[in-house]
Design a protein around this motif. Sequence first.
Motif, short mmCIF file in Angstrom:
data_model
loop_
_atom_site.label_atom_id
_atom_site.label_comp_id
_atom_site.label_asym_id
_atom_site.label_seq_id
_atom_site.Cartn_x
_atom_site.Cartn_y
_atom_site.Cartn_z
N GLN A 90 1.07 -1.29 -0.42
CA GLN A 90 0.47 0.30 0.41
C GLN A 90 0.94 1.24 0.06
OE1 GLN A 90 -2.47 -1.53 3.07
NE2 GLN A 90 -4.26 -1.27 1.84
N GLN A 97 -2.93 1.40 -4.76
CA GLN A 97 -3.54 1.20 -5.81
C GLN A 97 -2.97 0.38 -6.69
OE1 GLN A 97 -8.02 2.32 -5.95
NE2 GLN A 97 -7.49 0.79 -4.18
N HIS A 99 -3.79 -2.01 -11.13
CA HIS A 99 -4.56 -2.15 -11.54
C HIS A 99 -4.46 -3.60 -11.73
CE1 HIS A 99 -3.27 2.40 -13.02
NE2 HIS A 99 -3.96 2.12 -13.36
N LYS A 133 -7.85 -4.67 -0.71
CA LYS A 133 -6.93 -3.90 -0.26
C LYS A 133 -6.48 -2.69 -1.01
CE LYS A 133 -5.66 -6.83 4.31
NZ LYS A 133 -4.01 -7.17 4.79
N ILE A 134 -5.66 -3.61 -2.10
CA ILE A 134 -4.96 -2.86 -2.87
C ILE A 134 -5.31 -2.96 -4.70
CG2 ILE A 134 -2.62 -3.24 -1.82
CD1 ILE A 134 -1.85 -5.01 -3.96
N LEU A 135 -6.50 -3.51 -4.87
CA LEU A 135 -6.78 -3.37 -6.42
C LEU A 135 -8.01 -2.31 -6.90
CD1 LEU A 135 -6.66 -5.08 -8.73
CD2 LEU A 135 -7.97 -6.90 -8.29
N GLN A 136 -7.79 -1.57 -7.66
CA GLN A 136 -8.10 -0.41 -7.72
C GLN A 136 -9.78 -1.05 -8.61
OE1 GLN A 136 -7.82 2.27 -10.82
NE2 GLN A 136 -5.70 2.26 -9.65
N LYS A 189 -16.37 -2.36 -6.43
CA LYS A 189 -15.55 -1.97 -4.96
C LYS A 189 -16.30 -1.07 -5.08
CE LYS A 189 -11.05 -1.79 -2.87
NZ LYS A 189 -9.37 -1.35 -3.08
#
Length: 189
Positions: A90, A97, A99, A133-136, A189
């Motif tokens: 992160q 984020q 892609h 947590k981190i995927l767009q 999301k």
Amino acid sequence: NFRCRSAFKLLEIDDKFGLFQAGYSVVDCGAAPGAWSQVAVQRVNSTGTDPDSPRGTLIGIDLLNIPPLDGAHFLSNHDVMDPATHAKLQELLPGGQAHVILSDMAPNASGFRDMDHERIITMCFSLIDLAGKILQPRGSLLCKYWDGILTHQLQEKLSRLFGSVRSLKPDASRKDSAERFFLARMHKK
Ligand code: SAM
């Protein structure tokens, strides 16, 4: 020159499905020795080789050492399933984020097919936590699995979280191996 033949699986999948674009941020899970990262670095232009295209980001993670590669930021000796690694990602990703999340991760095979299947599926579920947590939004997850009784549970979970989920067997993947990939796209999301 690729560091190993696995590169051809990712090239094939990207040529067919257009996973990458210049400027994308990509996380490569289980990256050693780095062949998938070599492919991703080129396709997201993370070295800035093409000055007219946006410059992407590639972060690779492995329990093992990953030899350095231009355009890649490697977290060697890191466990993808460890929340501390998620926190580091992160921090390193632009805007926190990605892609695309790639995973060619596999546990050391015990030779017991059911046990190996269960362990790799557990890894895939942990990648879904990471994606949360981190995927767009609308991002993609490509993850390797070994087929078995839990496959449909993984597929169902992916289908709840992504707009499109397909199971792939690239031509470059050995026919006699149970290896397959889920390509989940349009992260909700
Ligand atoms: N895609 C790579 C390439 O093209 O060079 C090959 C990856 S290799 C098939 C699988 C890798 O997953 C191994 O290097 C292994 O150390 C790594 N791995 C397995 N479990 C892991 C974990 N929990 N965290 C990080 N890496 C892991």
